[in-house]
Design a protein around this motif. Structure first.
Motif, PDB file in Angstrom:
ATOM      1  N   LYS A 177       1.082  -1.159   0.045  1.00  0.00           N
ATOM      2  CA  LYS A 177       0.088  -0.020   0.043  1.00  0.00           C
ATOM      3  C   LYS A 177       0.921   1.363  -0.002  1.00  0.00           C
ATOM      4  CE  LYS A 177      -4.391  -1.572   0.078  1.00  0.00           C
ATOM      5  NZ  LYS A 177      -5.028  -1.313  -1.183  1.00  0.00           N
ATOM      6  N   GLY A 202      -2.347  -1.307  -5.820  1.00  0.00           N
ATOM      7  CA  GLY A 202      -3.804  -1.521  -5.602  1.00  0.00           C
ATOM      8  C   GLY A 202      -3.895  -2.903  -5.249  1.00  0.00           C
ATOM      9  N   GLU A 203      -5.204  -3.397  -4.906  1.00  0.00           N
ATOM     10  CA  GLU A 203      -5.578  -4.829  -4.504  1.00  0.00           C
ATOM     11  C   GLU A 203      -5.130  -5.872  -5.648  1.00  0.00           C
ATOM     12  OE1 GLU A 203      -6.531  -5.032  -1.700  1.00  0.00           O
ATOM     13  OE2 GLU A 203      -7.425  -2.975  -1.214  1.00  0.00           O
TER      14      GLU A 203
END
Length: 331
Positions: free
Chosen positions: A221, A226-227
């Motif tokens: 992060k 991003g995820e």
């Protein structure tokens, strides 16, 4: 006088000798047992290989005079028959006239079951597509349950795990009605769309994802990931052995599938007209049409169905065991 052996001490020579006798006796017994057990497992496969390479008339003769575990004159006739290359009496099918072909069908020298080339293609398509979809759904679902925080996550995961207690056979009727309602019988859609989600694989991969330190997620992060970037660049490489295991097991499961393909893919495609049976159903069709003198053909069919699975396991057994150990599942 005290004796020492591998940091073990004995009061005298007699005690040392007794220990050596017991140690080597136990080793001999263990290796003898494992050798006999290995032969017990290998013998059926050896018999299958030998029988598939025998001419039908030779094997029929052996049945009344004693079956041999060796083949003196190996032939690939049985394999040529099941792949639709020659008739049972050895004539090349491509060279037959229309009348000879019709007569061969009447005499049982040619059968629609002898189409293993098509069965292999169908099974390859089914296994490839269903495995790819299974891996995608498994990775995404396992990532969500292992890393993302959303309301009701634990309750939903518990419900999914509970469905593993329900036998798959109980859902066959409703799945079959759904496939028939969509008009997907004897199509790849009907075969695949009920086989691309596995709760066990999701649980299996989630266990691996859960062992990845949360600090890596926080660090990603900070780096602006991003995820999905974190999933692709961090979690998937770490869990790659487990994902490989899932892929291999999924392919083997698709290859062994019988009940569902036998229900929805036992005829011809409604548009293209090609046979939709898989290798497992094609093999069963040979056994269902069992007749005297066709034992070697049936064994050859068993051989070509079994050989790819054995080869896959031999080549990828290391990845399977590594994936199991990383997931924390023992058994």
């Amino acid at each position: 006088m005290a004796q020492q052996t591998h940091d073990m001490y004995f009061a005298d020579e007699k005690a040392h000798r007794r220990w050596k006798i017991g140690f080597y006796s136990s080793r001999i017994f263990i290796y003898l047992f494992l050798t006999l057990f290995g032969l017990f497992i290998i013998l059926p496969f050896w018999f299958m290989i030998v029988t598939s390479l025998k001419a039908p008339n030779i094997y029929t003769h052996e049945l009344s005079h004693g079956v041999s575990l060796w083949v003196s004159e190996p032939t690939f006739h049985n394999f040529q028959v099941i792949f639709g290359i020659v008739t049972e009496d050895g004539r090349v099918i491509a060279e037959l006239t229309a009348e000879e072909y019709r007569q061969a069908e009447i005499n049982g020298q040619i059968s629609s079951s002898y189409n293993f080339g098509r069965y292999f293609l169908n099974t390859f398509i089914f296994a490839t597509v269903s495995t790819a979809l299974t891996v995608i759904t498994t990775v995404l679902a396992a990532f969500a349950f292992a890393r993302l925080d959303f309301k009701g996550k634990n309750a939903l995961f518990a419900v999914l795990i509970a469905t593993m207690m329900v036998p798959g056979e109980m859902m066959i009727i409703t799945n079959y009605q759904t496939i028939m309602g969509f008009g997907w019988k004897d199509t790849f859609a009907g075969l695949i769309l009920t086989n691309f989600v596995s709760i066990f694989y999701i649980f299996y991969l989630r266990q691996t994802f859960a062992t990845i330190p949360n600090e890596l997620y926080l660090a990603s992060k900070v780096d602006g990931y991003g995820e999905f970037e974190y999933l692709w660049k961090v979690m998937i490489p770490i869990a790659f052995p487990t994902i490989t295991t899932i892929t291999i097991l999924s392919v083997m499961g698709a290859w062994n599938a019988f009940i569902w393909p036998n229900l929805v893919a036992n005829g011809t495609h409604p548009i293209f007209g090609n046979d939709m049976r898989l290798v497992s159903n094609g093999l069963m069709s040979i056994f269902s049409a069992q007749a005297q003198g066709k034992d070697t053909i049936m064994v050859a069919g068993s051989m070509v169905v079994t050989a790819p699975l054995i080869l896959i396991f031999i080549l990828f057994r290391r990845y399977i065991m590594r994936g199991i150990s990383r997931s924390g599942i023992k058994g």
